[in-house]
Motif scaffolding. Structure first.
Motif, PDB file in Angstrom:
ATOM      1  N   GLU A  79      -0.718 -13.047  -4.032  1.00 33.70           N
ATOM      2  CA  GLU A  79       0.232 -13.852  -3.385  1.00 33.70           C
ATOM      3  C   GLU A  79       0.483 -15.201  -2.285  1.00 33.70           C
ATOM      4  N   LYS A  80       0.092 -15.337  -0.797  1.00 37.12           N
ATOM      5  CA  LYS A  80      -1.123 -16.063  -0.466  1.00 37.12           C
ATOM      6  C   LYS A  80      -2.070 -16.234  -0.981  1.00 37.12           C
ATOM      7  N   GLY A  81      -2.733 -15.744  -1.017  1.00 38.62           N
ATOM      8  CA  GLY A  81      -4.433 -16.474  -1.895  1.00 38.62           C
ATOM      9  C   GLY A  81      -3.824 -17.681  -2.998  1.00 38.62           C
TER      10      GLY A  81
ATOM     11  N   GLY B 257      -6.504 -13.304   3.171  1.00 40.86           N
ATOM     12  CA  GLY B 257      -5.874 -14.219   3.121  1.00 40.86           C
ATOM     13  C   GLY B 257      -5.949 -13.468   2.197  1.00 40.86           C
ATOM     14  N   LEU B 258      -5.636 -13.187   0.781  1.00 37.66           N
ATOM     15  CA  LEU B 258      -5.153 -12.667  -0.921  1.00 37.66           C
ATOM     16  C   LEU B 258      -3.588 -12.135  -0.826  1.00 37.66           C
ATOM     17  N   GLU B 259      -3.911 -11.326  -0.259  1.00 36.39           N
ATOM     18  CA  GLU B 259      -2.469 -10.525  -0.111  1.00 36.39           C
ATOM     19  C   GLU B 259      -2.262 -10.556  -1.921  1.00 36.39           C
ATOM     20  N   PRO B 260      -2.421  -9.163  -2.087  1.00 38.07           N
ATOM     21  CA  PRO B 260      -2.549  -8.948  -3.541  1.00 38.07           C
ATOM     22  C   PRO B 260      -0.815  -8.476  -3.862  1.00 38.07           C
ATOM     23  N   ARG B 261       0.079  -8.637  -4.537  1.00 39.92           N
ATOM     24  CA  ARG B 261       1.391  -8.351  -4.611  1.00 39.92           C
ATOM     25  C   ARG B 261       2.210  -7.928  -6.485  1.00 39.92           C
ATOM     26  N   HIS B 262       0.805  -8.679  -7.196  1.00 40.66           N
ATOM     27  CA  HIS B 262       1.584  -7.763  -9.081  1.00 40.66           C
ATOM     28  C   HIS B 262      -0.075  -7.202  -9.430  1.00 40.66           C
ATOM     29  N   LEU B 263       0.058  -6.369 -10.575  1.00 44.36           N
ATOM     30  CA  LEU B 263      -0.977  -6.253 -11.411  1.00 44.36           C
ATOM     31  C   LEU B 263      -0.899  -5.782 -12.532  1.00 44.36           C
ATOM     32  N   ALA B 264      -2.133  -5.986 -13.405  1.00 42.90           N
ATOM     33  CA  ALA B 264      -1.830  -6.040 -14.521  1.00 42.90           C
ATOM     34  C   ALA B 264      -3.318  -5.153 -15.229  1.00 42.90           C
ATOM     35  N   VAL B 265      -3.011  -3.726 -15.719  1.00 42.52           N
ATOM     36  CA  VAL B 265      -3.825  -3.251 -16.632  1.00 42.52           C
ATOM     37  C   VAL B 265      -4.639  -3.713 -18.031  1.00 42.52           C
ATOM     38  N   SER B 266      -5.878  -3.581 -18.394  1.00 37.53           N
ATOM     39  CA  SER B 266      -6.339  -3.941 -19.284  1.00 37.53           C
ATOM     40  C   SER B 266      -6.055  -2.563 -20.158  1.00 37.53           C
ATOM     41  N   GLN B 267      -6.002  -2.969 -22.076  1.00 34.16           N
ATOM     42  CA  GLN B 267      -6.146  -1.408 -22.435  1.00 34.16           C
ATOM     43  C   GLN B 267      -6.815  -0.574 -22.908  1.00 34.16           C
TER      44      GLN B 267
ATOM     45  N   PRO C 235       0.400  -6.131   4.600  1.00 35.05           N
ATOM     46  CA  PRO C 235      -1.304  -5.590   5.528  1.00 35.05           C
ATOM     47  C   PRO C 235      -2.424  -5.372   4.711  1.00 35.05           C
ATOM     48  N   ASN C 236      -2.649  -6.699   3.280  1.00 34.99           N
ATOM     49  CA  ASN C 236      -3.482  -6.676   2.545  1.00 34.99           C
ATOM     50  C   ASN C 236      -4.862  -5.877   1.743  1.00 34.99           C
ATOM     51  N   VAL C 237      -3.762  -5.221   1.367  1.00 35.24           N
ATOM     52  CA  VAL C 237      -4.347  -3.922   0.905  1.00 35.24           C
ATOM     53  C   VAL C 237      -4.033  -3.579  -0.270  1.00 35.24           C
ATOM     54  N   ILE C 238      -4.630  -2.331  -1.173  1.00 33.01           N
ATOM     55  CA  ILE C 238      -4.389  -1.587  -2.783  1.00 33.01           C
ATOM     56  C   ILE C 238      -4.447  -0.434  -2.344  1.00 33.01           C
ATOM     57  N   TYR C 239      -3.241   0.215  -1.913  1.00 30.93           N
ATOM     58  CA  TYR C 239      -3.412   1.437  -2.195  1.00 30.93           C
ATOM     59  C   TYR C 239      -3.620   2.591  -3.369  1.00 30.93           C
ATOM     60  N   GLN C 240      -5.138   3.251  -3.421  1.00 35.77           N
ATOM     61  CA  GLN C 240      -5.178   4.361  -4.447  1.00 35.77           C
ATOM     62  C   GLN C 240      -5.050   5.613  -4.835  1.00 35.77           C
ATOM     63  N   PHE C 241      -4.347   6.527  -5.588  1.00 34.43           N
ATOM     64  CA  PHE C 241      -3.907   7.304  -5.622  1.00 34.43           C
ATOM     65  C   PHE C 241      -4.209   8.047  -7.183  1.00 34.43           C
ATOM     66  N   LEU C 242      -4.124   9.319  -7.092  1.00 30.41           N
ATOM     67  CA  LEU C 242      -4.758  10.147  -8.152  1.00 30.41           C
ATOM     68  C   LEU C 242      -3.087  10.520  -8.730  1.00 30.41           C
ATOM     69  N   TRP C 243      -2.828  10.848 -10.248  1.00 35.55           N
ATOM     70  CA  TRP C 243      -1.698  11.385 -10.450  1.00 35.55           C
ATOM     71  C   TRP C 243      -1.643  12.805 -11.151  1.00 35.55           C
ATOM     72  N   ASP C 244      -1.108  13.329 -10.471  1.00 30.59           N
ATOM     73  CA  ASP C 244      -0.988  15.101 -11.393  1.00 30.59           C
ATOM     74  C   ASP C 244      -0.099  14.839 -11.907  1.00 30.59           C
ATOM     75  N   GLU C 245      -0.392  14.535 -13.384  1.00 31.56           N
ATOM     76  CA  GLU C 245       1.137  14.186 -14.710  1.00 31.56           C
ATOM     77  C   GLU C 245       1.452  15.921 -14.622  1.00 31.56           C
ATOM     78  N   LYS C 246       1.162  16.932 -14.899  1.00 28.68           N
ATOM     79  CA  LYS C 246       1.808  18.244 -14.733  1.00 28.68           C
ATOM     80  C   LYS C 246       2.366  18.652 -13.738  1.00 28.68           C
ATOM     81  N   GLN C 247       2.579  18.029 -12.640  1.00 24.49           N
ATOM     82  CA  GLN C 247       2.667  18.939 -11.041  1.00 24.49           C
ATOM     83  C   GLN C 247       4.116  17.597 -10.275  1.00 24.49           C
TER      84      GLN C 247
END
Length: 359
Positions: free
Chosen positions: A222-224, A202-212, A174-186
């Motif tokens: 993937e597709k792009g 036409g991009l189709e995001p597959r994997h990701l990396a986060v800067s320090q 579907p060529n989207v990135i789902y964005q969530f809030l994370w509650d570590e305590k719960q």
């Protein structure tokens, strides 16, 4: 008597004929889906050379591997058996000892711990969902699924930000990135607002990396056949794209898809794998702006699905899923380019490479 003394000292973590504790080392763990096992290699921290130690047989084909933040445990998605497994890691030998094996609730394409090491996230490509499991204090994966959230087909990865507040899930179909809030305590994921970000056509995001520094996220498409850089709003957890750069040379006209993406530990360089061109695309990173500059491609083995950088940032290892070979490179500290120094026959269908270094 001498042999007995050697064995006793090694079991106590003491080097033979010395009262100095044995030094822990660096190890490579490789998922061999075609042989239903994890291969373990010792990594020479001076040269980068790998020495095969042993294999761990599994009841199915392993895919994604993950190590907890404290580097005590290794987790595996055993995809063909729809199971999760956890192992303790011996820092002196690199050997794995099974702790737990539980139903995964489907065929998980990707797993990752949260930054506390208390939870395991999973993304399911075929089922189109994400899930959360709690991790026990001894590395066991608790069988109860804390949360299951339907997303969309082709959920390909799941990863938290560096501050353990937000979680992102790229979807190729579907060529989207789902964005969530994370509650570590719960131990709960909650849809952000907006819950999904559409990538450019036409991009189709597959994997990701986060800067320090947590300012930027990078997704390989993937597709792009490209990498897109996103700014992360630290208050809201919302992404905004600001650059897309091709992973291919201008003259390449064949078919290609991207697979994996990694930032160097220094943050100065970024790498992405090309399946078709069969190369590792190399980029310099401007850490002030987050922008990427291509520094070329390094030829690798057939169908590089997974690769990993050792924690010192000196070596990169890329697995050719189709031909069962692992390419080993030195990373230039001056410009981030790759120089191959070895090629290893590792086994059938390597689908994940995980490097672990112990102090």
């Amino acid at each position: 008597m001498r042999v007995l003394l050697q064995c006793c000292l090694m079991m106590m973590g003491v080097c033979m004929f010395s009262d100095v504790p044995c030094e822990a080392g660096s190890y490579a763990y490789i998922s061999l889906g075609g042989e239903k096992k994890i291969a373990i290699y010792q990594l020479n921290e001076e040269t980068g050379a790998l020495t095969h130690l042993e294999d761990v047989s599994l009841e199915g084909a392993p895919g994604c591997l993950e190590v907890d933040p404290q580097k005590k445990y290794l987790f595996a998605s055993v995809r063909s058996a729809s199971k999760f497994m956890s192992f303790s890691i011996d820092p002196q030998t690199g050997k794995l000892k099974l702790i737990s094996s539980i139903p995964a609730g489907g065929n998980a394409a990707y797993i990752a711990t949260d930054k506390s090491g208390g939870y395991l996230f999973s993304a399911y490509y075929g089922e189109g969902k994400v899930a959360v499991h709690r991790l026990g204090k001894q590395g066991e994966i608790l069988e109860e699924i804390l949360q299951t959230i339907p997303t969309a087909k082709n959920a390909h990865a799941i990863l938290p930000d560096q501050n353990n507040q937000f979680v992102f899930v790229p979807h190729t179909g579907p060529n989207v990135i789902y964005q969530f809030l994370w509650d570590e305590k719960q131990g709960v994921l909650k849809a952000n607002t907006p819950p999904r970000l559409s990538a450019a056509a036409g991009l189709e995001p597959r994997h990701l990396a986060v800067s320090q520094d947590n300012r930027f996220l990078y997704f390989d498409n993937e597709k792009g056949s490209s990498v897109t850089a996103y700014k992360l709003n630290p208050e809201t957890g919302i992404l905004s794209a600001f650059q897309t750069v091709s992973t291919l040379p201008d003259e390449f006209k064949g078919n290609n898809t991207c697979a994996d993406i990694e930032l160097s530990p220094s943050g100065d360089y970024l790498y992405a794998s090309n399946r078709g061109h069969n190369s590792i695309a190399c980029f310099a990173v401007d850490q002030q702006t987050g922008r990427l500059k291509s520094i070329g491609q390094a030829a690798t083995e057939d169908t590089p699905r997974s690769f990993n950088i050792d924690p010192t940032g000196r070596f990169l290892y890329a697995a050719g899923q189709k031909n069962g070979k692992l390419a080993a490179y030195k990373i230039s500290p001056e410009d981030g380019t790759l120089e191959r120094f070895a090629t290893y026959e590792v086994g059938k269908s390597p689908s994940w490479v995980e490097i672990v270094k112990f102090p």
